[in-house]
Design a protein around this motif. Structure first.
Motif, mmCIF file in Angstrom:
data_model
loop_
_atom_site.group_PDB
_atom_site.id
_atom_site.type_symbol
_atom_site.label_atom_id
_atom_site.label_comp_id
_atom_site.label_asym_id
_atom_site.label_seq_id
_atom_site.Cartn_x
_atom_site.Cartn_y
_atom_site.Cartn_z
ATOM 1 N N ARG A 160 -3.647 16.970 2.201
ATOM 2 C CA ARG A 160 -3.159 18.244 2.538
ATOM 3 C C ARG A 160 -4.061 19.268 1.601
ATOM 4 O O ARG A 160 -4.483 20.332 2.092
ATOM 5 C CB ARG A 160 -1.905 18.597 2.096
ATOM 6 N N ALA A 161 -4.597 18.910 0.337
ATOM 7 C CA ALA A 161 -5.694 19.599 -0.221
ATOM 8 C C ALA A 161 -7.025 19.446 -0.153
ATOM 9 O O ALA A 161 -7.679 20.104 -0.537
ATOM 10 C CB ALA A 161 -5.345 18.912 -1.670
ATOM 11 N N GLY A 162 -7.073 18.682 1.195
ATOM 12 C CA GLY A 162 -8.577 18.454 1.685
ATOM 13 C C GLY A 162 -9.702 17.437 0.611
ATOM 14 O O GLY A 162 -10.585 17.770 0.730
ATOM 15 N N LYS A 163 -8.977 16.684 -0.160
ATOM 16 C CA LYS A 163 -9.576 15.624 -1.041
ATOM 17 C C LYS A 163 -9.924 14.357 0.002
ATOM 18 O O LYS A 163 -9.118 13.979 0.297
ATOM 19 C CB LYS A 163 -9.032 15.490 -2.384
ATOM 20 N N ALA A 164 -11.252 13.847 -0.585
ATOM 21 C CA ALA A 164 -11.314 12.618 -0.209
ATOM 22 C C ALA A 164 -10.503 11.525 -0.953
ATOM 23 O O ALA A 164 -10.148 11.936 -2.083
ATOM 24 C CB ALA A 164 -12.751 12.139 -0.211
ATOM 25 N N ILE A 165 -9.900 10.450 -0.168
ATOM 26 C CA ILE A 165 -9.165 9.709 -0.810
ATOM 27 C C ILE A 165 -9.479 8.184 -0.905
ATOM 28 O O ILE A 165 -9.746 7.659 -0.039
ATOM 29 C CB ILE A 165 -7.746 9.571 -0.258
ATOM 30 N N PHE A 166 -9.505 7.617 -2.160
ATOM 31 C CA PHE A 166 -9.510 6.161 -2.375
ATOM 32 C C PHE A 166 -8.200 5.713 -2.932
ATOM 33 O O PHE A 166 -8.014 6.128 -4.155
ATOM 34 C CB PHE A 166 -10.624 5.607 -3.101
ATOM 35 N N THR A 167 -7.554 4.768 -2.174
ATOM 36 C CA THR A 167 -6.297 4.080 -2.884
ATOM 37 C C THR A 167 -6.462 2.603 -2.792
ATOM 38 O O THR A 167 -6.699 2.118 -1.771
ATOM 39 C CB THR A 167 -5.144 4.763 -2.188
ATOM 40 N N GLU A 168 -5.536 2.222 -3.784
ATOM 41 C CA GLU A 168 -5.284 0.862 -3.685
ATOM 42 C C GLU A 168 -4.034 0.409 -2.781
ATOM 43 O O GLU A 168 -3.555 1.487 -2.599
ATOM 44 C CB GLU A 168 -5.049 0.197 -5.381
ATOM 45 N N LYS A 169 -4.173 -0.829 -2.518
ATOM 46 C CA LYS A 169 -3.080 -1.196 -1.562
ATOM 47 C C LYS A 169 -1.652 -1.097 -2.254
ATOM 48 O O LYS A 169 -1.677 -1.153 -3.400
ATOM 49 C CB LYS A 169 -3.347 -2.588 -1.048
ATOM 50 N N PRO A 170 -0.696 -1.124 -1.613
ATOM 51 C CA PRO A 170 -0.559 -0.626 -0.147
ATOM 52 C C PRO A 170 -0.441 0.807 0.200
ATOM 53 O O PRO A 170 -0.332 1.504 -0.958
ATOM 54 C CB PRO A 170 0.973 -1.046 0.093
ATOM 55 N N LEU A 171 -0.470 1.231 1.373
ATOM 56 C CA LEU A 171 -0.530 2.724 1.593
ATOM 57 C C LEU A 171 0.853 3.133 1.112
ATOM 58 O O LEU A 171 1.145 4.399 0.798
ATOM 59 C CB LEU A 171 -0.852 2.987 3.074
ATOM 60 N N SER A 172 1.979 2.227 1.839
ATOM 61 C CA SER A 172 3.224 2.522 1.635
ATOM 62 C C SER A 172 4.212 1.479 1.507
ATOM 63 O O SER A 172 3.512 0.426 1.849
ATOM 64 C CB SER A 172 3.912 3.693 2.761
ATOM 65 N N GLU A 173 5.463 1.465 1.087
ATOM 66 C CA GLU A 173 6.284 0.499 1.034
ATOM 67 C C GLU A 173 7.151 0.234 2.401
ATOM 68 O O GLU A 173 7.638 -0.714 2.474
ATOM 69 C CB GLU A 173 7.314 0.603 -0.060
ATOM 70 N N ASP A 174 6.770 1.035 3.176
ATOM 71 C CA ASP A 174 7.280 0.834 4.420
ATOM 72 C C ASP A 174 6.406 1.537 5.607
ATOM 73 O O ASP A 174 5.660 2.387 5.513
ATOM 74 C CB ASP A 174 8.889 1.653 4.767
ATOM 75 N N ILE A 175 6.705 1.094 6.828
ATOM 76 C CA ILE A 175 5.856 1.448 7.781
ATOM 77 C C ILE A 175 5.992 2.715 8.121
ATOM 78 O O ILE A 175 5.071 3.480 8.591
ATOM 79 C CB ILE A 175 5.939 0.530 9.138
ATOM 80 N N GLN A 176 7.211 3.373 8.478
ATOM 81 C CA GLN A 176 7.507 4.631 9.188
ATOM 82 C C GLN A 176 6.676 5.646 8.114
ATOM 83 O O GLN A 176 6.055 6.532 8.627
ATOM 84 C CB GLN A 176 9.105 4.961 8.996
ATOM 85 N N THR A 177 6.885 5.358 6.839
ATOM 86 C CA THR A 177 6.281 6.420 5.825
ATOM 87 C C THR A 177 4.571 6.293 5.838
ATOM 88 O O THR A 177 3.866 7.368 6.085
ATOM 89 C CB THR A 177 6.574 6.127 4.480
ATOM 90 N N ALA A 178 4.371 5.129 6.027
ATOM 91 C CA ALA A 178 2.937 4.874 6.308
ATOM 92 C C ALA A 178 2.236 5.633 7.692
ATOM 93 O O ALA A 178 1.325 6.314 7.579
ATOM 94 C CB ALA A 178 2.575 3.539 6.485
ATOM 95 N N LYS A 179 3.086 5.696 8.531
ATOM 96 C CA LYS A 179 2.676 6.317 9.768
ATOM 97 C C LYS A 179 2.411 7.848 9.575
ATOM 98 O O LYS A 179 1.511 8.450 10.276
ATOM 99 C CB LYS A 179 3.654 5.998 10.885
ATOM 100 N N LEU A 180 3.545 8.386 8.691
ATOM 101 C CA LEU A 180 3.456 9.749 8.387
ATOM 102 C C LEU A 180 2.038 10.223 7.643
ATOM 103 O O LEU A 180 1.579 11.180 7.898
ATOM 104 C CB LEU A 180 4.595 10.198 7.613
#
Length: 347
Positions: free
Chosen positions: A84-104
């Motif tokens: 939302r702040a327009g920043k490029a993002i590098f993240t370690e895994k996982p994206l989320s702990e559940d699929i529904q939040t990951a989809k969002l």
């Protein structure tokens, strides 16, 4: 010059900070951690500022990109705020702990149009990287079979399994095999549509009591019939066992283990090779035993992310790749629980 903020001043945050220091196209501007002393120590070491909160860092015009190395449960919230702040993002895994939040989160990323990367370092180990490029350039024709071996020298995440078993069971699949799912996707060149997992408890007695596993054999199949076999276990007596074999219509590619040296001793009773890395007793006992194998992979993935931010081109591994691997994990968990092949969600 790409300005960075690191969220999380632990082991991985420190590792990535060192890579930024050595890259003349990047600079570390801010460090944030829920433990202020940890943030202060890392920031002072690399000439950065301590962010009093996440919002301060994301509001800074000096920050073009963020690196997220915080505990897994906080990843998705930070990803969404950074997008939302327009920043490029590098993240370690996982994206989320559940699929529904990951989809969002995926929806937020797509809406923001920001560059993203996921920390699947195995793709960037020099032998793996070269093998993947050979597959992509059709050097063995159409890929038909993939075999991935992933054997750690000991159980490293017993405490994590104790904490997450009830909410997210089968830690082996979520923390270890997920890397193989990512490799399988890129090597097959086609999304797997079905997964079957057989698992056992062969190493850690407490896992059996909990209903966890520490050994697994997994089969993936794509829509066109390509197959991948993955074998995992949390114990070896001979070193960190990481191998890849890709069989194609025109030949085969293999990436082998790395011994301590390449010396081979030929003698009357056979051929003797040096022990696989890690070779020292300190490394053997440590939870960082994987670092010698992937020492070059971490700076490689981060330096390519810096180049992607500069060019505006997607990096080799995006957060969407991490999301796809997570979909396979969830199907694999279901397969293990039901002892049946499971179809993998297309989206």
């Amino acid at each position: 010059m790409v300005g960075f903020c690191i969220f999380g001043a632990g082991r991985m945050g420190q590792l990535h900070a060192r890579t930024l220091l050595e890259n003349d196209k990047a600079t570390l501007q801010y460090v944030y951690d829920v433990i202020p002393e940890a943030a202060k120590e890392l920031a002072e070491r690399y000439g950065a500022r301590v962010a009093p909160d996440v919002q301060t860092a994301l509001a800074s015009e000096d920050v073009d990109a963020v690196i997220i190395t915080t505990p897994a449960g906080s990843h998705v919230e930070l990803v969404i705020e950074a997008a939302r702040a327009g920043k490029a993002i590098f993240t370690e895994k996982p994206l989320s702990e559940d699929i529904q939040t990951a989809k969002l989160a995926i929806q937020e990323i797509r809406q923001a149009g920001v560059i993203t990367a996921m920390g699947f370092m195995k793709r960037f180990e020099p032998s793996h990287y070269k093998l993947i490029q050979a597959v992509k350039t059709n050097q063995i024709g159409r890929v038909e079979l993939v075999v991935l071996t992933n054997r750690d020298i000991h159980v490293t995440i017993l405490e994590l399994a104790r904490e997450t078993h009830k909410s997210a069971p089968y830690t082996l699949l979520r923390e270890s095999t997920v890397h193989d799912f990512d490799l399988a996707r890129v090597l097959l060149g086609e999304e797997p549509v079905e997964v079957y997992v057989a698992g056992s408890c062969l190493v850690e007695p407490e896992f059996e009591t909990m209903g966890e596993i520490d050994a697994a054999m997994t089969t993936l199949r794509t829509g066109s019939g390509q197959m991948c076999h993955i074998n995992n276990i949390w114990r070896t007596q001979y070193g960190y066992d990481q191998r890849i074999e890709v069989f194609g219509s025109k030949g085969m590619l293999r990436a082998e283990n790395r011994p301590e040296t390449s010396v081979m001793h030929f003698r009357e009773d056979g051929i003797l090779l040096d022990r696989l890395i890690p070779s020292s007793e300190e490394a053997w006992a440590s939870d960082d035993f994987f670092m010698p194998k992937y020492a070059a992979a971490y700076p490689h993935e981060m330096n390519l992310f810096v180049e992607a931010v500069i060019s505006g081109e997607p990096p080799l591994v995006t957060i969407y790749d991490g999301y796809r691997a997570q979909l396979i994990v969830e199907a694999a968990v279901q397969s293990l629980a039901t002892n049946q092949p499971v179809q993998i969600d297309k989206e």
